[in-house]
Enzyme design. Structure first.
Site, mmCIF file in Angstrom:
data_model
loop_
_atom_site.group_PDB
_atom_site.id
_atom_site.type_symbol
_atom_site.label_atom_id
_atom_site.label_comp_id
_atom_site.label_asym_id
_atom_site.label_seq_id
_atom_site.Cartn_x
_atom_site.Cartn_y
_atom_site.Cartn_z
ATOM 1 N N ARG A 88 0.844 -1.191 0.000
ATOM 2 C CA ARG A 88 0.000 0.000 0.000
ATOM 3 C C ARG A 88 0.882 1.245 0.000
ATOM 4 O O ARG A 88 1.786 1.364 0.815
ATOM 5 C CB ARG A 88 -0.844 -0.063 1.285
ATOM 6 C CG ARG A 88 -2.019 0.818 1.320
ATOM 7 C CD ARG A 88 -2.847 0.548 2.544
ATOM 8 N NE ARG A 88 -2.309 1.131 3.748
ATOM 9 C CZ ARG A 88 -3.039 1.550 4.766
ATOM 10 N NH1 ARG A 88 -4.355 1.429 4.723
ATOM 11 N NH2 ARG A 88 -2.498 2.064 5.834
ATOM 12 N N THR A 92 -1.042 7.631 -0.944
ATOM 13 C CA THR A 92 -2.349 7.514 -1.630
ATOM 14 C C THR A 92 -3.189 6.361 -1.090
ATOM 15 O O THR A 92 -4.369 6.271 -1.370
ATOM 16 C CB THR A 92 -2.138 7.257 -3.133
ATOM 17 O OG1 THR A 92 -1.485 5.967 -3.268
ATOM 18 C CG2 THR A 92 -1.252 8.321 -3.762
ATOM 19 N N ASP A 183 0.807 -1.619 12.704
ATOM 20 C CA ASP A 183 1.198 -2.221 11.427
ATOM 21 C C ASP A 183 1.427 -3.714 11.629
ATOM 22 O O ASP A 183 2.412 -4.119 12.264
ATOM 23 C CB ASP A 183 2.470 -1.547 10.895
ATOM 24 C CG ASP A 183 2.798 -2.030 9.485
ATOM 25 O OD1 ASP A 183 2.930 -3.269 9.282
ATOM 26 O OD2 ASP A 183 2.917 -1.200 8.577
ATOM 27 N N ASP A 186 4.828 -5.255 10.385
ATOM 28 C CA ASP A 186 5.967 -4.868 11.230
ATOM 29 C C ASP A 186 5.945 -5.620 12.557
ATOM 30 O O ASP A 186 6.991 -6.059 13.046
ATOM 31 C CB ASP A 186 5.939 -3.351 11.507
ATOM 32 C CG ASP A 186 6.434 -2.549 10.313
ATOM 33 O OD1 ASP A 186 7.071 -3.138 9.423
ATOM 34 O OD2 ASP A 186 6.167 -1.334 10.287
HETATM 35 C C1 PRP Z 1 -1.129 -3.857 5.051
HETATM 36 C C2 PRP Z 1 -2.002 -5.051 5.372
HETATM 37 C C3 PRP Z 1 -2.913 -5.113 4.189
HETATM 38 C C4 PRP Z 1 -3.090 -3.658 3.838
HETATM 39 C C5 PRP Z 1 -4.429 -3.200 4.328
HETATM 40 O O1 PRP Z 1 -0.127 -4.207 4.162
HETATM 41 O O2 PRP Z 1 -1.295 -6.231 5.575
HETATM 42 O O3 PRP Z 1 -2.386 -5.840 3.117
HETATM 43 O O4 PRP Z 1 -2.045 -2.922 4.489
HETATM 44 O O5 PRP Z 1 -4.680 -1.916 3.948
HETATM 45 P P1 PRP Z 1 -5.812 -1.533 2.912
HETATM 46 O O6 PRP Z 1 -7.042 -2.270 3.281
HETATM 47 O O7 PRP Z 1 -5.962 -0.036 3.103
HETATM 48 O O8 PRP Z 1 -5.328 -1.842 1.527
HETATM 49 P P2 PRP Z 1 1.103 -3.260 3.770
HETATM 50 O O9 PRP Z 1 0.826 -2.541 2.486
HETATM 51 O O10 PRP Z 1 1.462 -2.400 4.944
HETATM 52 O O11 PRP Z 1 2.244 -4.287 3.446
HETATM 53 P P3 PRP Z 1 2.997 -5.352 4.386
HETATM 54 O O12 PRP Z 1 2.007 -6.428 4.759
HETATM 55 O O13 PRP Z 1 4.078 -5.846 3.489
HETATM 56 O O14 PRP Z 1 3.529 -4.623 5.590
HETATM 57 N N1 URA Z 2 -2.249 -2.068 7.614
HETATM 58 C C1 URA Z 2 -1.884 -2.391 8.879
HETATM 59 O O1 URA Z 2 -0.976 -3.212 9.078
HETATM 60 N N2 URA Z 2 -2.540 -1.820 9.879
HETATM 61 C C2 URA Z 2 -3.531 -0.912 9.705
HETATM 62 O O2 URA Z 2 -4.104 -0.419 10.687
HETATM 63 C C3 URA Z 2 -3.887 -0.592 8.390
HETATM 64 C C4 URA Z 2 -3.231 -1.174 7.357
#
Ligand code: PRP
Ligand code: URA
Length: 193
Positions: A88, A92, A183, A186
């Protein structure tokens, strides 16, 4: 669930609780799945039982969805596994796909795994990808959802049943779920700054 929200929970416990919670969510997500009868010979006689009628596919969204995969594979050892890498954009909130490897989907019930359903952008993109690749029966399994994310999925994929442990209050200005748990990726992988 509270220990996932707790900011002091270390990654090893976070992973452990994620796995246990996913097992419960998967039992819920598969409770109404079609089964067929199968005969078996015990040491004493023949008897019959029921097994899942269709193949299963699990598609974790990288990275955070990986935390849910072990539970699914342990529960359903014959599951086929596909992967979708989505990230994400921090400004944006739009997801972009950086990896996709999907198995045969046409004959299976497909689960998309992503613990966080925030804006719903990532889940919507993943659902579009699996449908374009042939999936017709799809469920979304998440751990925490925002009302905005649930509404976004219901708009774009009304046929997809969502299973989640919690629908939280709202999104903040950075599109983080409130109260949420921060997150997920993380916290799962210990990459917190
Ligand atoms: C996070 C989470 C989802 C997304 C949710 O991933 O694991 O995939 O955000 O957000 P959304 O509903 O607004 O799309 P992230 O992009 O942070 O990647 P990661 O899992 O690699 O940390
Ligand atoms: N992705 C995450 O990991 N946490 C949030 O709260 C939203 C998006």
């Amino acid at each position: 669930m509270l220990s996932l929200r707790d900011e002091t929970t270390p990654p090893e416990q976070f992973r452990h609780v994620t796995k246990r919670l996913t097992t419960l969510l998967m039992l819920e997500a598969t409770a109404d799945f079609p089964t067929r009868e199968e005969w078996v010979t015990t040491p004493l006689e023949e008897t019959r039982g029921r097994v899942l009628a269709d193949a299963l596919v699990a598609v974790p969204i990288l990275r955070a969805g990986l935390g849910m995969l072990d539970a699914v594979v342990e529960l359903f050892p014959t599951v086929r596994v596909g992967y979708l890498g989505l990230e994400r954009d921090e400004a944006t909130f739009e997801p972009s796909e950086y990896y996709a490897k999907l198995p045969r989907l046409e004959d299976a019930l497909t689960f998309v795994l992503d613990p966080m359903l925030a804006t719903g952008g990532s889940a919507n993109a993943a659902l579009k990808s699996v449908k374009e690749a042939g999936a017709s029966s799809v469920r979304m399994v998440s751990i925490v959802a925002a009302p905005e994310g649930v509404a976004a999925l219901e708009r774009e994929h009304p046929d997809v049943h969502i299973v989640t442990a919690s629908v939280d209050r709202e999104l903040n200005q950075s599109a983080y779920i409130i109260p949420g748990l921060g997150d997920f990726g993380d916290r799962l992988f210990g990459t917190d700054p």
